[in-house]
Design a protein around this motif. Structure first.
Motif, short mmCIF file in Angstrom:
data_model
loop_
_atom_site.label_atom_id
_atom_site.label_comp_id
_atom_site.label_asym_id
_atom_site.label_seq_id
_atom_site.Cartn_x
_atom_site.Cartn_y
_atom_site.Cartn_z
N VAL A 71 -28.13 11.40 -24.11
CA VAL A 71 -28.89 11.06 -22.77
C VAL A 71 -30.21 12.05 -22.83
N ASP A 72 -31.36 11.64 -22.45
CA ASP A 72 -32.69 12.40 -22.25
C ASP A 72 -33.36 12.81 -23.61
N THR A 73 -32.64 12.26 -24.85
CA THR A 73 -33.44 12.50 -26.06
C THR A 73 -34.60 11.62 -26.16
N VAL A 75 -37.10 9.30 -28.25
CA VAL A 75 -37.12 8.71 -29.66
C VAL A 75 -38.28 7.70 -29.71
N THR A 76 -38.30 7.01 -31.01
CA THR A 76 -39.30 6.23 -31.43
C THR A 76 -38.51 4.85 -31.58
N LEU A 77 -38.89 3.79 -31.08
CA LEU A 77 -38.29 2.50 -31.29
C LEU A 77 -38.70 1.89 -32.50
N THR A 78 -37.93 1.46 -33.28
CA THR A 78 -38.24 0.66 -34.44
C THR A 78 -37.86 -0.86 -34.39
N ALA A 79 -37.41 -1.15 -33.20
CA ALA A 79 -37.10 -2.75 -32.67
C ALA A 79 -38.05 -3.48 -32.61
N ASP A 80 -37.92 -4.72 -32.77
CA ASP A 80 -39.23 -5.67 -32.23
C ASP A 80 -38.75 -6.86 -31.32
N ASN A 86 -41.86 -2.20 -31.07
CA ASN A 86 -41.64 -1.31 -32.18
C ASN A 86 -42.79 -0.33 -32.19
N GLY A 87 -42.50 0.98 -32.27
CA GLY A 87 -43.41 2.01 -32.35
C GLY A 87 -43.47 2.64 -31.02
N ALA A 88 -42.84 2.17 -29.99
CA ALA A 88 -42.97 3.00 -28.79
C ALA A 88 -42.15 4.09 -28.69
N GLN A 188 -35.62 5.87 -34.09
CA GLN A 188 -35.63 7.29 -34.88
C GLN A 188 -36.04 8.43 -34.03
N PRO A 189 -35.91 9.72 -34.43
CA PRO A 189 -36.50 10.85 -33.83
C PRO A 189 -37.86 10.73 -33.24
N ASP A 190 -38.29 11.15 -32.24
CA ASP A 190 -39.56 11.27 -31.95
C ASP A 190 -40.07 12.24 -32.69
N SER A 191 -41.28 12.06 -33.26
CA SER A 191 -42.11 12.92 -34.04
C SER A 191 -43.25 13.80 -33.36
#
Length: 191
Positions: A71-73, A75-80, A86-88, A188-191
């Motif tokens: 919780v509170d991590t 991230v970048t979404l790869t789902a569509d 995707n990419g949000a 995926q981890p937020d870059s």
């Protein structure tokens, strides 16, 4: 402007837009979302309205004890599943251990069948028990992610036992809170 203020403004704006749209009395008018209906059909949401706030998780959910994304991590979404997802960037607001299903169903209010709707969890299926349900099993849906879903008879297309998450994210200028569901492989981890 802080995140809470932006969320409030987006919610008020959307509510006003929905109320205004609902006042239309022309039987020949096509819904504003119809242009995106075919675009989203492949993503399992069929262009149907999805609430801006997904609300609380179903009763009986088991929180993941050691999720990849606590919780509170960020991230970048790869789902569509949804347009702009995707990419949000997203913030994890919950992580759970359960079985998660992609389903095929026809909305209870009629309309085109929805295929591969991602996702519903075990706790959103009536009388599902505790065991993983097999692909092809017919189930009654007790989730209301989208109009016409609650009470629909669905067929399980496929399932996963990955950790499943609830996230807050922004896409196309709209803020989604408590979006259900995103599985671990769709982040995926937020870059």
């Amino acid at each position: 402007m802080n995140k809470r203020t932006r969320t409030l403004i987006a919610t008020v704006t959307l509510t006003g837009a929905i109320a205004f749209t609902g006042c239309s009395n022309s039987a020949n008018e096509e819904p504003a979302s119809s242009a995106s209906q075919s675009d989203n059909a492949h993503a399992g949401h069929g262009g149907m309205d999805h609430p801006m706030d997904g609300g609380p998780v179903p009763e009986g959910m088991t929180a993941a004890t050691d999720p990849e994304y606590p919780v509170d991590t960020e991230v970048t979404l790869t789902a569509d599943h949804m347009e702009g997802m995707n990419g949000a960037s997203a913030t994890v607001v919950g992580a759970y251990n359960t079985y998660t299903y992609a389903i095929d169903y026809t909305p209870t209010e009629g309309g085109d069948p929805v295929t591969d709707h991602k996702w519903v969890v075990q706790e959103e299926l009536e009388d599902a028990g505790n065991e993983r349900l097999a692909d092809g099993t017919d189930v009654k849906v007790a989730a209301d992610h989208m109009e016409g879903m609650n009470g629909a008879i669905a067929t399980i297309a496929f399932s996963t036992d990955e950790t499943v998450y609830v996230v807050d994210y922004e896409a196309d200028g709209m803020e989604m809170t408590n979006h259900k569901w995103v599985v671990e492989s769709e982040m995926q981890p937020d870059s």
